[in-house]
Design an enzyme around this catalytic site. Sequence first.
Site, short mmCIF file in Angstrom:
data_model
loop_
_atom_site.label_atom_id
_atom_site.label_comp_id
_atom_site.label_asym_id
_atom_site.label_seq_id
_atom_site.Cartn_x
_atom_site.Cartn_y
_atom_site.Cartn_z
N HIS A 269 10.42 -3.64 3.93
CA HIS A 269 10.77 -2.22 4.00
C HIS A 269 11.04 -1.78 5.43
CE1 HIS A 269 6.35 -1.91 4.51
NE2 HIS A 269 6.36 -0.60 4.64
N HIS B 121 0.84 -1.21 0.00
CA HIS B 121 0.00 0.00 0.00
C HIS B 121 0.87 1.26 0.00
CE1 HIS B 121 -0.13 -0.79 4.61
NE2 HIS B 121 0.87 0.02 4.35
N GLU C 235 4.11 -5.67 8.48
CA GLU C 235 2.78 -5.51 7.85
C GLU C 235 2.32 -6.80 7.17
OE1 GLU C 235 2.69 -0.70 6.90
OE2 GLU C 235 3.18 -2.05 5.27
N HIS D 211 -2.23 4.27 9.77
CA HIS D 211 -0.91 4.83 10.06
C HIS D 211 -1.09 6.15 10.83
CE1 HIS D 211 -0.47 2.26 6.50
NE2 HIS D 211 0.80 2.12 6.79
C1 DHB Z 1 6.05 3.72 2.80
C2 DHB Z 1 5.52 2.45 2.75
C3 DHB Z 1 4.47 2.08 3.58
O1 DHB Z 1 3.92 0.84 3.60
C4 DHB Z 1 3.92 2.99 4.42
O2 DHB Z 1 2.84 2.64 5.12
C5 DHB Z 1 4.44 4.27 4.49
C6 DHB Z 1 5.51 4.63 3.69
C7 DHB Z 1 7.15 4.15 1.92
O3 DHB Z 1 7.70 3.33 1.20
O4 DHB Z 1 7.45 5.33 1.86
FE FE Z 2 2.25 0.85 5.72
#
Ligand code: DHB
Ligand code: FE
Length: 301
Positions: A193, A12, A240, A59
Amino acid sequence: MARITHGIACSHIPVLGYAFDHGKEGEDYFRPAFEGFEWTRKFMKEEKPDVIVLVYNDHASAFDMKIIPTFAIGCGESYPPADEGFGARPVPPVEGHADLAWHIAQSLILDEFDMTIINEMKVDHGLTVPLSMMYGHVDTWPVKVIPLAVNVVTYPPPSGNRCWALGEAIARAVSSFGEDLKVQVWGTGGMSHQLQGPRAGLINTEWDNMFLDRLIGDSQDLRQIPHIEYLRETGSEGIEMVMWLIMRGALGRSTRALHRHYHVPVSNTALGHLVLEPVDGSVPPSPTLEQSNAAAQTLVA
Ligand code: DHB
Ligand code: FE
């Protein structure tokens, strides 16, 4: 009866929402990311699900450190897009399916998942970016959405095993709803990530692809992956991906993949997307529900 027809997993990443809203889908950097959703957009037009149980995480848009529900279900009529600091995304409000949502809430709670019930909230990129990926530019979303929010932002998030079991309980809930509805379950977030700290920018293509491989077929062993493995191998935000296990648990014993897409990089995040169809959608009965029913029988006898 309502039935779960497919499961969809999808990152997302907020910058995809930005690119989508500002006509940048065709730019060199974004094109490969968006191209992987063309198959799914066509599929969704043909498939026309009635309702999506959309598993995502907030978030700090609807909740903050004052209230942190582990599992929460949206039972409201509609959810406007949240302003995440740059104004709300120019996408339509998300329409709920209050009757099915209340039915699922009741079924889950009697099945011993103590859900938080939400009647009003704004929804952030965690929910709206996957909708844009799957439906493209629309005036109204052609589907009703039941938001199911999971805490993966603040320690402790739920275990993967618990998430899978919640997916199974969602399947039991949907299959006991009397209206003839095609329901999809989506799991969003991931893949690898880490957005902050010394390991910011961490991507683990090998681990991500192992996870995608193992979501197809009999995926039971994924339930046992501990939090620490997600953190170590996929970075702090890779956690996540436990939400994908709610989707997978709802599809029963075995699945086949209809479509798969993986692309790096998008922002600091590995993009993953999978469309799954149940092959053997049988979900084990809840022993606790049987016990509750037996107990209820003794009460009414
Ligand atoms: C990013 C990715 C995410 O899943 C998120 O919730 C917020 C930021 C990103 O890659 O910047
Ligand atoms: Fe996220």
